[in-house]
Design an enzyme around this catalytic site. Structure first.
Site, mmCIF file in Angstrom:
data_model
loop_
_atom_site.group_PDB
_atom_site.id
_atom_site.type_symbol
_atom_site.label_atom_id
_atom_site.label_comp_id
_atom_site.label_asym_id
_atom_site.label_seq_id
_atom_site.Cartn_x
_atom_site.Cartn_y
_atom_site.Cartn_z
ATOM 1 N N ALA A 44 -2.721 5.443 4.584
ATOM 2 C CA ALA A 44 -1.394 5.861 4.104
ATOM 3 C C ALA A 44 -1.075 4.085 4.320
ATOM 4 C CB ALA A 44 -0.812 5.473 5.461
ATOM 5 N N ASN A 45 0.386 4.066 3.695
ATOM 6 C CA ASN A 45 0.990 2.742 3.037
ATOM 7 C C ASN A 45 1.187 2.015 4.319
ATOM 8 O OD1 ASN A 45 -0.200 2.879 0.254
ATOM 9 N ND2 ASN A 45 1.849 3.497 -0.124
ATOM 10 N N ARG A 46 1.488 0.551 4.029
ATOM 11 C CA ARG A 46 2.833 0.085 5.382
ATOM 12 C C ARG A 46 3.358 0.876 4.826
ATOM 13 N NH1 ARG A 46 -0.745 -3.450 8.185
ATOM 14 N NH2 ARG A 46 -2.379 -4.495 6.720
#
Ligand code: C5P
Length: 225
Positions: free
Chosen positions: A29-31
């Site tokens: 995931a991305n932040r």
């Protein structure tokens, strides 16, 4: 309709990260907290728009008057976005994972103390913003976001052209001591269009949202068919 400048409009917003499963318990995931996208959805609803908010996995309440569609992966997000069309304006705030794991494992991957970990083979995810830009149902006003750590404006201008959108809202996420845009409550953005670059002060995300919604309303009015 001064109070409700977006009445009669449908505004589509994506927000949050996407999660791309590796196995049943792990993901890439991305932040992203989803705060800026949720604030934009809330502001658009307050301005009278019908709002569809396609949200990745975030821990935020649904803003009042907003129709929320929860998704997990980028491919699910694309399908939800396509399912919500047509829209007058789309604001793509989500931090979509660029890659997914090519082959999701059906069972939890186990470590084997003696062997090196198996490499993960990645596959590219669809670019939701770019897909929307060339679709037959392209929203009249298409706005992307760009989180950059350097050359913020130049990268945003390149992205505007590459993704065929009408505006890129660029923010510098390089941060400094004690300041974090991601997960934080404030944002410093630059509005990049083909005509101009406009830099706003550091503002609460709600204020960024309210001002952006004003811009959306006036741009939609100026191109009203
Ligand atoms: O290229 P980059 O990821 O920086 O572009 C960011 C913009 O593109 C954001 O508006 C984001 O929501 C959108 N995007 C997307 N689908 C992707 C990657 C990014 O819609 N797969």
């Amino acid at each position: 309709e001064h109070q409700r400048p977006l009445s009669g409009r449908h505004v589509l917003v994506t927000a949050g990260p996407t999660h791309e499963p590796i196995d049943p318990v792990r993901y890439i995931a991305n932040r992203s907290s989803g705060k800026q996208g949720f604030a934009i959805a809330a502001a658009a609803a307050r301005a009278g728009a019908r709002v569809t908010l396609v949200a990745g996995p975030v821990d935020l309440p649904t803003p009042e008057g907003v129709t929320r569609v929860d998704v997990t992966t980028a491919r699910e997000m694309l399908a939800a976005v396509e399912g919500a069309l047509p829209a007058d304006c789309a604001v793509m705030v989500a931090a979509v994972a660029d890659w997914r794991v090519a082959q999701e494992a059906g069972q939890k991957l186990k470590k084997d103390g003696s062997a090196a970990p198996a490499p993960l083979e990645l596959a590219e995810n669809p670019d939701i913003l770019a897909t929307l830009a060339i679709s037959g149902q392209r929203p009249r006003l298409l706005i992307g976001f760009a989180a950059e750590t350097e050359n913020v404006i130049a990268h945003a201008q390149a992205k505007l052209a590459r993704k065929n959108c009408d505006m890129i809202v660029a923010n510098d996420v390089s941060g400094g001591p004690g300041e974090s845009v991601m997960g934080g409550s404030r944002n410093r953005v630059h509005l990049v269009t083909v005509e101009a670059v406009e830099s706003w002060d550091d503002l609460p995300k709600e204020e960024v949202a309210a001002r952006l919604v004003d811009r959306i309303a006036s741009r939609l009015d100026s191109v009203r068919p």
